[in-house]
Design a protein around this motif. Sequence first.
Motif, PDB file in Angstrom:
ATOM      1  N   THR A   5       0.927  -1.196   0.160  1.00  0.00           N
ATOM      2  CA  THR A   5       0.097  -0.251   0.083  1.00  0.00           C
ATOM      3  C   THR A   5       0.988   1.270   0.002  1.00  0.00           C
ATOM      4  OG1 THR A   5      -2.005  -1.186   1.272  1.00  0.00           O
ATOM      5  CG2 THR A   5      -1.818   1.342   1.232  1.00  0.00           C
ATOM      6  N   VAL A   6       1.873   1.219   0.789  1.00  0.00           N
ATOM      7  CA  VAL A   6       2.706   2.386   0.869  1.00  0.00           C
ATOM      8  C   VAL A   6       3.655   2.425  -0.431  1.00  0.00           C
ATOM      9  CG1 VAL A   6       4.945   3.122   1.931  1.00  0.00           C
ATOM     10  CG2 VAL A   6       3.198   2.231   3.424  1.00  0.00           C
ATOM     11  N   ASP A   7       3.991   1.447  -1.238  1.00  0.00           N
ATOM     12  CA  ASP A   7       4.595   1.680  -2.219  1.00  0.00           C
ATOM     13  C   ASP A   7       3.618   2.158  -3.483  1.00  0.00           C
ATOM     14  OD1 ASP A   7       6.942   0.593  -1.296  1.00  0.00           O
ATOM     15  OD2 ASP A   7       6.586  -1.452  -2.093  1.00  0.00           O
ATOM     16  N   VAL A   8       2.428   1.615  -3.592  1.00  0.00           N
ATOM     17  CA  VAL A   8       1.539   1.988  -4.537  1.00  0.00           C
ATOM     18  C   VAL A   8       1.254   3.589  -4.300  1.00  0.00           C
ATOM     19  CG1 VAL A   8      -1.055   2.128  -5.098  1.00  0.00           C
ATOM     20  CG2 VAL A   8       0.376  -0.007  -4.805  1.00  0.00           C
ATOM     21  N   GLU A   9       1.078   3.893  -2.977  1.00  0.00           N
ATOM     22  CA  GLU A   9       0.758   5.457  -2.870  1.00  0.00           C
ATOM     23  C   GLU A   9       1.961   6.197  -3.202  1.00  0.00           C
ATOM     24  OE1 GLU A   9      -0.838   6.004   1.264  1.00  0.00           O
ATOM     25  OE2 GLU A   9      -2.735   4.507   0.755  1.00  0.00           O
ATOM     26  N   THR A  10       3.242   5.816  -2.971  1.00  0.00           N
ATOM     27  CA  THR A  10       4.378   6.626  -3.387  1.00  0.00           C
ATOM     28  C   THR A  10       4.259   6.699  -4.734  1.00  0.00           C
ATOM     29  OG1 THR A  10       5.594   5.853  -1.306  1.00  0.00           O
ATOM     30  CG2 THR A  10       6.984   6.554  -3.213  1.00  0.00           C
ATOM     31  N   VAL A  11       4.047   5.716  -5.772  1.00  0.00           N
ATOM     32  CA  VAL A  11       4.113   5.777  -6.994  1.00  0.00           C
ATOM     33  C   VAL A  11       2.952   6.833  -7.381  1.00  0.00           C
ATOM     34  CG1 VAL A  11       3.679   4.644  -9.239  1.00  0.00           C
ATOM     35  CG2 VAL A  11       5.153   3.523  -7.358  1.00  0.00           C
ATOM     36  N   ASN A  12       1.963   6.618  -6.836  1.00  0.00           N
ATOM     37  CA  ASN A  12       0.704   7.696  -7.138  1.00  0.00           C
ATOM     38  C   ASN A  12       1.100   8.988  -6.942  1.00  0.00           C
ATOM     39  OD1 ASN A  12      -2.188   7.673  -7.817  1.00  0.00           O
ATOM     40  ND2 ASN A  12      -2.034   8.945  -5.828  1.00  0.00           N
ATOM     41  N   GLN A  13       1.812   9.191  -5.858  1.00  0.00           N
ATOM     42  CA  GLN A  13       2.250  10.618  -5.632  1.00  0.00           C
ATOM     43  C   GLN A  13       3.264  11.128  -6.707  1.00  0.00           C
ATOM     44  OE1 GLN A  13       0.926  12.952  -3.336  1.00  0.00           O
ATOM     45  NE2 GLN A  13       1.810  14.082  -4.727  1.00  0.00           N
ATOM     46  N   ALA A  14       3.963  10.252  -6.965  1.00  0.00           N
ATOM     47  CA  ALA A  14       5.116  10.430  -7.927  1.00  0.00           C
ATOM     48  C   ALA A  14       4.291  10.895  -9.529  1.00  0.00           C
ATOM     49  CB  ALA A  14       6.060   9.444  -8.234  1.00  0.00           C
ATOM     50  N   PHE A  15       3.228  10.237  -9.894  1.00  0.00           N
ATOM     51  CA  PHE A  15       2.491  10.524 -10.777  1.00  0.00           C
ATOM     52  C   PHE A  15       1.934  12.069 -10.865  1.00  0.00           C
ATOM     53  CE2 PHE A  15      -1.944  10.432 -12.095  1.00  0.00           C
ATOM     54  CZ  PHE A  15      -1.831  10.366 -13.610  1.00  0.00           C
ATOM     55  N   TYR A  16       1.279  12.384  -9.763  1.00  0.00           N
ATOM     56  CA  TYR A  16       0.990  13.732  -9.415  1.00  0.00           C
ATOM     57  C   TYR A  16       2.215  14.538  -9.471  1.00  0.00           C
ATOM     58  CZ  TYR A  16      -3.745  12.093  -9.350  1.00  0.00           C
ATOM     59  OH  TYR A  16      -4.782  11.546  -9.566  1.00  0.00           O
ATOM     60  N   THR A  17       3.084  14.722  -8.900  1.00  0.00           N
ATOM     61  CA  THR A  17       4.262  15.124  -8.860  1.00  0.00           C
ATOM     62  C   THR A  17       4.972  15.372 -10.594  1.00  0.00           C
ATOM     63  OG1 THR A  17       5.030  14.766  -6.736  1.00  0.00           O
ATOM     64  CG2 THR A  17       6.693  15.648  -8.274  1.00  0.00           C
ATOM     65  N   ALA A  18       4.814  14.394 -11.313  1.00  0.00           N
ATOM     66  CA  ALA A  18       5.333  14.540 -12.651  1.00  0.00           C
ATOM     67  C   ALA A  18       4.174  15.223 -13.549  1.00  0.00           C
ATOM     68  CB  ALA A  18       5.221  13.141 -13.243  1.00  0.00           C
ATOM     69  N   ILE A  19       3.233  15.131 -13.190  1.00  0.00           N
ATOM     70  CA  ILE A  19       2.254  16.291 -13.786  1.00  0.00           C
ATOM     71  C   ILE A  19       2.552  17.835 -13.506  1.00  0.00           C
ATOM     72  CG2 ILE A  19       0.055  17.245 -14.191  1.00  0.00           C
ATOM     73  CD1 ILE A  19      -0.951  14.210 -13.341  1.00  0.00           C
ATOM     74  N   GLU A  20       2.763  18.032 -12.192  1.00  0.00           N
ATOM     75  CA  GLU A  20       2.955  19.394 -11.631  1.00  0.00           C
ATOM     76  C   GLU A  20       4.009  19.954 -12.294  1.00  0.00           C
ATOM     77  OE1 GLU A  20       0.541  19.075  -7.358  1.00  0.00           O
ATOM     78  OE2 GLU A  20       2.838  18.700  -7.386  1.00  0.00           O
ATOM     79  N   ASN A  66       0.563  22.428 -22.637  1.00  0.00           N
ATOM     80  CA  ASN A  66      -0.350  23.503 -22.573  1.00  0.00           C
ATOM     81  C   ASN A  66      -0.899  23.914 -21.317  1.00  0.00           C
ATOM     82  OD1 ASN A  66      -0.484  24.013 -25.676  1.00  0.00           O
ATOM     83  ND2 ASN A  66      -0.731  21.846 -25.558  1.00  0.00           N
ATOM     84  N   THR A  67      -0.285  23.575 -20.317  1.00  0.00           N
ATOM     85  CA  THR A  67      -0.671  23.744 -18.808  1.00  0.00           C
ATOM     86  C   THR A  67       0.616  24.690 -18.260  1.00  0.00           C
ATOM     87  OG1 THR A  67      -2.126  21.751 -18.740  1.00  0.00           O
ATOM     88  CG2 THR A  67      -1.502  22.885 -16.613  1.00  0.00           C
ATOM     89  N   PRO A  68       0.306  25.793 -18.042  1.00  0.00           N
ATOM     90  CA  PRO A  68       1.340  26.750 -17.372  1.00  0.00           C
ATOM     91  C   PRO A  68       1.538  26.557 -15.890  1.00  0.00           C
ATOM     92  CG  PRO A  68      -0.534  28.074 -18.216  1.00  0.00           C
ATOM     93  CD  PRO A  68      -0.894  26.682 -18.572  1.00  0.00           C
ATOM     94  N   TYR A  69       0.472  26.127 -15.146  1.00  0.00           N
ATOM     95  CA  TYR A  69       0.680  26.034 -13.838  1.00  0.00           C
ATOM     96  C   TYR A  69      -0.453  24.879 -13.359  1.00  0.00           C
ATOM     97  CZ  TYR A  69       0.661  26.420  -8.527  1.00  0.00           C
ATOM     98  OH  TYR A  69       0.891  26.138  -7.515  1.00  0.00           O
ATOM     99  N   ILE A  70      -0.215  23.844 -12.522  1.00  0.00           N
ATOM    100  CA  ILE A  70      -1.113  23.155 -11.910  1.00  0.00           C
ATOM    101  C   ILE A  70      -0.570  22.537 -10.754  1.00  0.00           C
ATOM    102  CG2 ILE A  70      -0.427  20.997 -13.099  1.00  0.00           C
ATOM    103  CD1 ILE A  70      -3.543  20.278 -13.577  1.00  0.00           C
ATOM    104  N   GLN A  71      -1.421  22.463  -9.830  1.00  0.00           N
ATOM    105  CA  GLN A  71      -0.993  21.902  -8.462  1.00  0.00           C
ATOM    106  C   GLN A  71      -2.205  20.850  -8.082  1.00  0.00           C
ATOM    107  OE1 GLN A  71      -0.498  24.790  -5.400  1.00  0.00           O
ATOM    108  NE2 GLN A  71      -0.007  23.090  -3.892  1.00  0.00           N
ATOM    109  N   PHE A  72      -1.986  19.694  -7.535  1.00  0.00           N
ATOM    110  CA  PHE A  72      -2.796  18.942  -6.873  1.00  0.00           C
ATOM    111  C   PHE A  72      -2.633  18.843  -5.434  1.00  0.00           C
ATOM    112  CE2 PHE A  72      -1.961  17.500 -11.232  1.00  0.00           C
ATOM    113  CZ  PHE A  72      -3.287  17.348 -11.632  1.00  0.00           C
ATOM    114  N   VAL A  73      -3.952  18.731  -4.687  1.00  0.00           N
ATOM    115  CA  VAL A  73      -3.885  18.265  -3.480  1.00  0.00           C
ATOM    116  C   VAL A  73      -4.920  17.327  -3.192  1.00  0.00           C
ATOM    117  CG1 VAL A  73      -4.543  19.178  -0.920  1.00  0.00           C
ATOM    118  CG2 VAL A  73      -3.618  20.747  -2.687  1.00  0.00           C
ATOM    119  N   LEU A  74      -4.356  16.014  -2.781  1.00  0.00           N
ATOM    120  CA  LEU A  74      -5.131  14.817  -2.943  1.00  0.00           C
ATOM    121  C   LEU A  74      -5.822  14.771  -1.594  1.00  0.00           C
ATOM    122  CD1 LEU A  74      -2.707  12.393  -4.825  1.00  0.00           C
ATOM    123  CD2 LEU A  74      -4.538  13.866  -5.889  1.00  0.00           C
TER     124      LEU A  74
END
Length: 142
Positions: A5-20, A66-74
Amino acid sequence: MNVDTVDVETVNQAFYTAIEEADIDKMHEIWATDSENLQVSCVHPGWPMLIGRSEVMRSWALLMANTPYIQFVLTDVRTAVFGDVAVLTCAENILTAGDAGESSFAAGKVVASNTFIRTAEGWRLWLHHSSPVMQAEDGEAG
């Protein structure tokens, strides 16, 4: 919470960080590779389903360019692991900026389901499906 679960959530956070960070190289690392029995897929809000790694990666490159700025709060993150498959659901609370040179910001909420598959390289994203949440008008019940 177990190690998977911790490993999955770490990869998930990396996904959103990559977008940001508009890091397409990191995005390539996070997604699974297509095989005969497995094709990745992605549904962006308002888009048709994208199937296959090349189509999915192309969509992320376009969005990032095409996205100048984006931030995610999960919020409301829930993770379940079933052997070599994991499903993570969450609410994406998103802050975005207007076009370059504009000082306007917009906020929105999207719910997402991210399905991961365990590979020899670790957990990789197999399916991302996100859908906007209708916001109540002022004075309306939510």
